[in-house]
Motif scaffolding. Structure first.
Motif, PDB file in Angstrom:
ATOM      1  N   LEU A 290       1.219  -1.408   0.484  1.00  0.00           N
ATOM      2  CA  LEU A 290      -0.511  -0.019   0.040  1.00  0.00           C
ATOM      3  C   LEU A 290       0.883   1.429   0.201  1.00  0.00           C
ATOM      4  N   ILE A 291       2.056   0.987   0.054  1.00  0.00           N
ATOM      5  CA  ILE A 291       3.198   2.233   0.268  1.00  0.00           C
ATOM      6  C   ILE A 291       3.442   1.857  -1.881  1.00  0.00           C
ATOM      7  N   ASP A 292       4.321   3.765  -2.287  1.00  0.00           N
ATOM      8  CA  ASP A 292       4.927   3.378  -3.034  1.00  0.00           C
ATOM      9  C   ASP A 292       5.656   4.862  -3.013  1.00  0.00           C
ATOM     10  N   VAL A 293       7.078   4.178  -3.454  1.00  0.00           N
ATOM     11  CA  VAL A 293       8.327   5.312  -2.870  1.00  0.00           C
ATOM     12  C   VAL A 293       8.779   5.523  -4.872  1.00  0.00           C
ATOM     13  N   ALA A 351      15.906  12.608  -3.335  1.00  0.00           N
ATOM     14  CA  ALA A 351      15.254  12.895  -2.776  1.00  0.00           C
ATOM     15  C   ALA A 351      14.287  11.181  -3.112  1.00  0.00           C
ATOM     16  N   PHE A 352      13.090  11.397  -2.440  1.00  0.00           N
ATOM     17  CA  PHE A 352      12.122  10.052  -1.917  1.00  0.00           C
ATOM     18  C   PHE A 352      10.947  10.639  -1.781  1.00  0.00           C
ATOM     19  N   ALA A 353      10.151  10.501  -2.614  1.00  0.00           N
ATOM     20  CA  ALA A 353       8.698  10.728  -2.228  1.00  0.00           C
ATOM     21  C   ALA A 353       7.665   9.075  -1.981  1.00  0.00           C
ATOM     22  N   ILE A 354       7.179   9.490  -1.257  1.00  0.00           N
ATOM     23  CA  ILE A 354       5.952   8.713  -0.601  1.00  0.00           C
ATOM     24  C   ILE A 354       4.580   8.638  -0.955  1.00  0.00           C
ATOM     25  N   ARG A 355       4.158   7.876  -1.146  1.00  0.00           N
ATOM     26  CA  ARG A 355       2.865   7.985  -1.540  1.00  0.00           C
ATOM     27  C   ARG A 355       2.062   6.742  -0.736  1.00  0.00           C
ATOM     28  N   TYR A 356       0.839   6.363   0.164  1.00  0.00           N
ATOM     29  CA  TYR A 356       0.532   5.906   1.185  1.00  0.00           C
ATOM     30  C   TYR A 356      -1.521   5.723   0.721  1.00  0.00           C
ATOM     31  N   ALA A 357      -1.850   4.330   1.086  1.00  0.00           N
ATOM     32  CA  ALA A 357      -3.276   4.032   1.571  1.00  0.00           C
ATOM     33  C   ALA A 357      -3.513   5.189   2.241  1.00  0.00           C
ATOM     34  N   GLY A 358      -4.786   5.554   2.180  1.00  0.00           N
ATOM     35  CA  GLY A 358      -5.551   6.094   3.284  1.00  0.00           C
ATOM     36  C   GLY A 358      -5.139   7.635   3.212  1.00  0.00           C
ATOM     37  N   LEU A 359      -4.141   8.761   2.091  1.00  0.00           N
ATOM     38  CA  LEU A 359      -3.144   9.402   2.330  1.00  0.00           C
ATOM     39  C   LEU A 359      -3.816  10.848   2.373  1.00  0.00           C
ATOM     40  N   ASP A 360      -4.246  11.596   3.210  1.00  0.00           N
ATOM     41  CA  ASP A 360      -4.932  12.505   3.493  1.00  0.00           C
ATOM     42  C   ASP A 360      -6.450  12.179   3.781  1.00  0.00           C
ATOM     43  N   ASP A 361      -7.208  12.033   4.266  1.00  0.00           N
ATOM     44  CA  ASP A 361      -8.315  11.005   4.704  1.00  0.00           C
ATOM     45  C   ASP A 361      -8.765  10.507   6.044  1.00  0.00           C
ATOM     46  N   LEU A 362      -9.889  11.028   6.282  1.00  0.00           N
ATOM     47  CA  LEU A 362     -10.511  11.227   7.311  1.00  0.00           C
ATOM     48  C   LEU A 362     -11.093  10.252   7.864  1.00  0.00           C
TER      49      LEU A 362
END
Length: 715
Positions: A290-293, A351-362
């Protein structure tokens, strides 16, 4: 001249004193001022049963939420304060450098930004629950100011409670390991299923804060598989026994139809697992990818990154971490970076960016409450379709006899053709996924013909026995579904397949099983241990003789149990991390040295070595790492060499619905309801039952409770 030096000296002393005072008091003064929730009266009664478990009765759902907070604060205010400090990025001011790392993560993930952007969109009833919970904590803090550890921490509000969810949720599927690896410039961990075509071999190096802590067992039995037409659900979560993710048991009732018995974590206004009148569920950790770099291409001064052939500004923000050192709190500056992908960490490799499930979500704040109040399988699925909880298996059962497993996750909607299991190029916007797969794409197993479902942190493709499993070919490899098996899963399937019709006693025997299946890593590891050449160390030969004679059971009855317990854990840890087995000679020698030094024997009784310890209570334990009776992690007492369990079987609950749909349940905790209150009679009153594989009744209705009510009050 002497007077001049004297004045200078006095001035320096004064400056040092002023600086010391400033360092001691500055942090609360600069902390963000928080507006408390609007004042209102809460109509709530708390009733404590004979084990101190709080039963909370309210006129409305927010009344109950207020009571949950107050009751939990009575039992564990110190941990609740730690959770509150995390939400404000003030953990470093409370606990020092380790806490500051959590604060850095809160800033990096922009937790407060998420709350600012998303909180107002939450349904009004959810915001009312959060405000009520905050008000309950504030009320306790107002009544007990001597217990408040950090000045200016209270009052809290609903946004603070929401921030706690946003911060902690992604750590359950491994984001902390990724952040740790990037911060230290180490190889990245890998989650999910088998290696995809073209995947580099050198990425499989998981690190982080003990990922083998992520465990649990769960079982659901359909009435057709039961000897007595009863539907059964077993919740057997494996969590730390203390701290911010230790379970707290409670029973709640509101006149708005919220009736639930289960357990929650500090900082939550409702239970996370358990049962209501007509249905229940439990959770186990799953590990999909669930995590992409992404590796970014930066310009020379590291202020911009290239995306789709154009340079974009790299967002940069200076934050000040607060680090407690003795009586002082020191400011420590850090720069937080973000790109279009998400948070960015810059290390020696780039430099590494991260995107993951549930990012910016409540949305998880709504989902959990809606499933609390669901009345049947259709309503429960409708609530699950909110898709707010980013990851975790749900094992379900209900009064109608349904059983199910949802391999729940917010699977990123990835496009084919890229190596999603490796580090992705950061210069392509088409690789920045924006959505997740819908609920109808989530793997789900419902009412298998075998009549049982189990999960023990293993692949969802093994859950109900041969012939009743999900088909891996039905799910895209881009979902990153794991194909791992644990010893617990192998044992459970073997025991269920051999059990025939299942009654309550049989299910308990399976749950408390302490055996290792002679396959997979356990067998390989045992062979490696027995192949170590003694090279003149007679103790190795003696240890190997014990292991050859060992019955593969950690029940404390046979020979070699303590030795097997200690040598098996390093292998389990490596297997769970998808790493090669450890050095057999090193592990065997270290274990021999430990047993020889502290017990003058290579074969002390298991219960002499493995202990439940809390305050004055010191009791023998059974089980081990990756056994269904789980004793996963322990602290080694350097004075007597004993192993004090701190993680493993934690909150256990057995739930039953009879043929008429009536629900009953039993539960147990390792210590008691008041885990941080040594003066409480409920500090350790469940410990003896816990080590003896016994439970206590859950008094689910007021009628069941009142003969056992020991204290009734309105906070």
């Amino acid at each position: 001249m002497f007077r001049v030096f004297k004045r200078i000296a006095l001035g320096l002393v004064a400056l040092i004193l002023v600086t010391a005072i400033a360092l001691a008091i500055w942090e609360p003064l600069v902390a963000e001022e928080v507006r408390a929730p609007a004042q209102r009266a809460y109509d709530v009664e708390i009733v404590r049963d004979d084990f101190g478990v709080p039963h909370i009765f309210g006129r409305t759902d927010p009344d109950v939420s207020y009571g949950i907070a107050y009751a939990h604060a009575e039992d564990d205010f110190s941990t609740l304060q730690e959770v509150a400090a995390m939400t404000r990025a003030r953990m470093g001011a409370l606990s020092g450098a380790d806490g500051a790392k959590i604060d850095f993560a809160a800033h990096l993930l922009d937790i407060r930004g998420t709350v600012d952007r998303k909180y107002a969109a939450l349904p009004a009833d959810i915001r009312a629950l959060l405000d009520a919970y905050a008000a309950g904590l504030n009320h306790y803090a107002d009544k007990h100011p001597e217990e408040v550890s950090l000045s200016g921490l209270f009052p809290l509000n609903g946004q603070d409670i929401a921030a706690g969810f946003a911060l902690r949720s992604p750590f359950f599927f491994g984001l902390d390991s990724v952040l740790g690896a990037l911060a230290e410039g180490k190889d990245l961990p890998i989650e999910g299923g088998p290696k995809l075509t073209g995947e580099p071999e050198n990425r499989i190096t998981p690190i982080g804060p003990e990922p083998d802590m992520n465990g649990s067992n769960a079982f659901a039995i359909a009435p057709g598989r039961s000897t007595d037409n009863v539907t059964r659900l077993v919740s057997n979560s494996h969590q730390p026994w203390r701290g911010g993710v230790a379970w707290y048991e409670l029973v709640v009732h509101s006149e708005e139809g919220w009736d639930f018995a289960g357990a929650t974590f500090p900082g939550s206004p409702y239970p996370f697992l358990g049962h209501n009148k007509t249905l229940g569920w439990t959770n186990t950790v799953n590990r999909p990818d669930l995590i992409d770099v992404y590796k970014l291409e930066l310009n020379d001064d590291k202020t911009q990154y290239r995306l789709d052939g154009q340079w974009r500004d790299l967002e940069a923000k200076r934050v000040w971490l607060k680090v407690k050192m003795g009586p002082f709190t020191l400011p420590y500056p850090q720069t937080i970076y973000r790109s279009a992908h998400g948070p960015v960490i810059i290390n020696a490799k780039g430099a590494f960016a991260i995107r993951y499930a549930g990012l910016d979500d409540l949305k998880m704040l709504e989902q959990y409450f809606r499933i609390n109040k669901a009345r049947n399988f259709a309503e429960w699925q409708q609530a699950m379709a909110i898709q707010g909880v980013p990851a975790t298996n749900f094992i379900y059962a209900d009064a109608a006899g349904n059983i199910a497993m949802a391999y729940n996750a917010l699977f990123p909607a990835r496009k084919p053709g890229a190596n999603w299991r490796g580090v992705l190029p950061g210069n392509r916007s088409d690789l920045i996924w924006q959505t997740h797969l819908p609920w109808d794409r989530v793997p789900m197993l419902v009412n298998p013909a075998s009549g049982y479902i189990m999960n023990a942190n293993n692949t969802p493709y093994v859950a109900a026995g041969p012939g009743d499993e999900l088909d891996p070919a039905s799910f895209s490899p881009l979902m990153g579904i794991e194909d791992d098996m644990t010893n617990r899963a192998r044992q459970a399937i073997k025991l269920f397949e051999a059990a025939g019709q299942i009654d309550a006693a049989t299910l308990e025997r399976i749950k408390y099983d302490v055996g290792y299946d002679k396959s997979d890593y356990a067998t390989q590891w045992m062979a490696a241990l027995l192949a170590v050449k003694p090279d003149g160390d007679n103790r190795i030969a003696l240890a190997q003789a014990l292991l050859r004679a060992w019955d593969w059971q950690l029940d404390g009855k046979g020979k070699g149990d303590a030795l097997a317990l200690m040598v098996m854990r390093p292998a389990m840890r490596q297997s769970y991390r998808r790493l090669p087995l450890p050095d057999a000679r090193e592990v065997l020698t270290e274990t021999i040295d430990h047993l020889d030094t502290h017990f003058a024997s290579l074969d002390p009784k298991l219960g002499t070595v493995l202990r439940l310890r809390q305050g004055e209570v010191d009791l023998p334990m059974d089980g081990g790492s990756d056994t269904l009776r789980a004793a996963t992690l322990w602290d080694i007492d350097e004075t007597d060499g004993r192993l004090a369990v701190r993680h493993g079987d934690s909150f256990i609950q057995f739930v039953e619905w009879d043929a008429e749909g009536n629900v009953t349940s039993r539960s147990i905790q390792p210590f008691g309801a008041a885990t941080t209150r040594p003066d409480s009679p409920h500090y350790t009153d469940q410990a003896k039952l816990f080590v003896d594989h016994k439970t206590k009744p859950v008094y689910f209705t007021r009628e069941q409770l009142m003969p056992h009510a020991k204290r009734r009050y309105r906070p």
